[in-house]
Design a protein around this motif. Structure first.
Motif, short mmCIF file in Angstrom:
data_model
loop_
_atom_site.label_atom_id
_atom_site.label_comp_id
_atom_site.label_asym_id
_atom_site.label_seq_id
_atom_site.Cartn_x
_atom_site.Cartn_y
_atom_site.Cartn_z
N PHE A 213 -6.73 -0.12 1.05
CA PHE A 213 -5.81 1.01 0.96
C PHE A 213 -5.00 0.90 -0.33
O PHE A 213 -4.31 -0.10 -0.55
N GLU A 214 -5.11 1.91 -1.19
CA GLU A 214 -4.40 1.91 -2.47
C GLU A 214 -3.27 2.93 -2.44
O GLU A 214 -3.49 4.12 -2.20
N ARG A 215 -2.05 2.47 -2.67
CA ARG A 215 -0.92 3.40 -2.71
C ARG A 215 -1.03 4.33 -3.91
O ARG A 215 -1.40 3.91 -5.01
N LEU A 216 -0.65 5.59 -3.69
CA LEU A 216 -0.62 6.58 -4.77
C LEU A 216 0.81 7.01 -5.07
O LEU A 216 1.05 7.98 -5.79
N GLY A 217 1.75 6.29 -4.52
CA GLY A 217 3.17 6.57 -4.74
C GLY A 217 4.00 5.57 -3.96
O GLY A 217 3.48 4.75 -3.20
N ARG A 218 5.30 5.63 -4.15
CA ARG A 218 6.20 4.72 -3.46
C ARG A 218 6.55 5.24 -2.07
O ARG A 218 6.66 6.46 -1.88
N PRO A 219 6.77 4.35 -1.12
CA PRO A 219 7.18 4.78 0.23
C PRO A 219 8.53 5.51 0.20
O PRO A 219 9.39 5.20 -0.62
N ARG A 220 8.68 6.46 1.10
CA ARG A 220 9.94 7.20 1.21
C ARG A 220 10.17 7.55 2.67
O ARG A 220 9.23 7.91 3.38
N ARG A 221 11.41 7.46 3.14
CA ARG A 221 11.69 7.76 4.53
C ARG A 221 11.67 9.26 4.77
O ARG A 221 12.33 10.04 4.09
N ILE A 222 10.87 9.67 5.77
CA ILE A 222 10.82 11.05 6.24
C ILE A 222 11.06 11.01 7.74
O ILE A 222 10.23 10.50 8.50
N GLU A 223 12.22 11.54 8.19
CA GLU A 223 12.65 11.43 9.57
C GLU A 223 12.64 9.96 9.98
O GLU A 223 13.25 9.13 9.32
N GLN A 224 11.89 9.60 11.05
CA GLN A 224 11.89 8.21 11.51
C GLN A 224 10.84 7.35 10.81
O GLN A 224 10.71 6.17 11.11
N THR A 225 10.09 7.95 9.89
CA THR A 225 8.93 7.27 9.32
C THR A 225 9.15 6.88 7.87
O THR A 225 9.66 7.68 7.08
N MET A 226 8.76 5.66 7.51
CA MET A 226 8.69 5.26 6.12
C MET A 226 7.31 5.64 5.62
O MET A 226 6.32 4.93 5.85
N ALA A 227 7.22 6.80 4.96
CA ALA A 227 5.92 7.40 4.63
C ALA A 227 5.43 6.94 3.27
O ALA A 227 6.20 6.68 2.34
N VAL A 228 4.11 6.87 3.16
CA VAL A 228 3.47 6.52 1.89
C VAL A 228 2.14 7.26 1.81
O VAL A 228 1.46 7.45 2.82
N VAL A 229 1.80 7.71 0.62
CA VAL A 229 0.50 8.36 0.41
C VAL A 229 -0.41 7.37 -0.28
O VAL A 229 0.00 6.62 -1.17
N GLY A 230 -1.66 7.34 0.14
CA GLY A 230 -2.61 6.40 -0.45
C GLY A 230 -4.03 6.86 -0.22
O GLY A 230 -4.28 7.91 0.38
N GLN A 231 -4.96 6.06 -0.69
CA GLN A 231 -6.36 6.41 -0.52
C GLN A 231 -7.19 5.19 -0.17
O GLN A 231 -6.85 4.06 -0.53
N VAL A 232 -8.27 5.44 0.54
CA VAL A 232 -9.25 4.42 0.88
C VAL A 232 -10.50 4.70 0.07
O VAL A 232 -11.08 5.78 0.16
N ASP A 233 -10.89 3.75 -0.75
CA ASP A 233 -12.11 3.88 -1.53
C ASP A 233 -13.31 3.66 -0.60
O ASP A 233 -13.43 2.63 0.04
N ILE A 234 -14.19 4.65 -0.52
CA ILE A 234 -15.27 4.61 0.46
C ILE A 234 -16.26 3.49 0.15
O ILE A 234 -16.68 2.75 1.05
N ALA A 235 -16.66 3.35 -1.10
CA ALA A 235 -17.62 2.31 -1.45
C ALA A 235 -17.07 0.93 -1.12
O ALA A 235 -17.77 0.08 -0.55
N ALA A 236 -15.80 0.69 -1.44
CA ALA A 236 -15.19 -0.60 -1.15
C ALA A 236 -15.06 -0.83 0.35
O ALA A 236 -15.26 -1.93 0.85
#
Length: 206
Positions: A160-183
């Motif tokens: 899992f590769e982060r595409l940005g820094r985590p940020r709190r949204i309501e009760q969740t510490m949210a983060v956007v990322g991606q999973v490389d399929i080949a890996a």
């Protein structure tokens, strides 16, 4: 347990309804998120005929699900969470698919068959998501999730590769990322390594 793949225009309306009911149970009742959950059903503007759903079923019950949206259409990342992305985030829209509304009914599975069922359902769903993406020649799965799910993915040996820094949204510490399929295909999922605490405390992502 079985894996089913259906679309937003599936003739199997019973499966669709059970999936929407599971989402209401997890996201509205259990997690208390601000989602539209009328009459025990959770749906949003992204549940269109173009959506694809990966379901885990057990004894005719939907116990896990995830939604896939192609970046050629409106997605949650682009519409609601763009501010979570770094300006240089390497998302190739033609090669990526967005995953959202990922959840596992861990409580029901534990009550029915014990902790092993939660591990099996989690591993099965994530493996099916990676397999579906590979089959349809996507290079990455992009998702907005919480840091708990991020830890879960790493524990499962999913890259899992982060595409940005985590940020709190309501009760969740949210983060956007991606999973490389080949890996991800090169590293088998280690669902057996999960313990009851890991499975029970983390059951859903946006």
């Amino acid at each position: 347990m079985e894996v089913r793949v259906i679309t937003g225009q599936s003739e199997n309306t019973e499966l669709l309804t059970k999936m929407y009911q599971l989402r209401a149970k997890i996201f509205s009742k259990r997690l208390g998120w601000s989602v539209n959950a009328d009459h025990g059903i959770e749906r949003d503007e992204f549940d269109t005929f173009k959506a694809r759903y990966i379901l885990v079923t057990s004894d005719k019950h939907v116990v896990g699900c995830a939604r896939f949206l192609d970046f050629s259409q409106s997605t949650m990342v682009a519409s609601h969470f763009a501010d979570l992305l770094d300006s240089s985030a390497p998302i190739c829209t033609r090669a990526a698919v967005e995953s959202s509304r990922f959840c596992i009914d861990t409580e029901a599975l534990r009550f029915k068959s014990g902790d092993a069922s939660g591990r099996k359902a989690t591993g099965l769903l994530i493996s099916a998501m990676i397999g579906w993406a590979a089959l349809h020649r996507y290079k990455a799965i992009v998702t907005v999730t919480d840091v708990g799910i991020e830890r879960l993915l790493r524990r499962l040996n999913v890259p899992f590769e982060r595409l940005g820094r985590p940020r709190r949204i309501e009760q969740t510490m949210a983060v956007v990322g991606q999973v490389d399929i080949a890996a991800a295909q090169a590293h088998p999922i280690k669902a057996a390594a999960l313990d009851a605490r890991a499975i029970g405390s983390v059951s859903a992502s946006a």
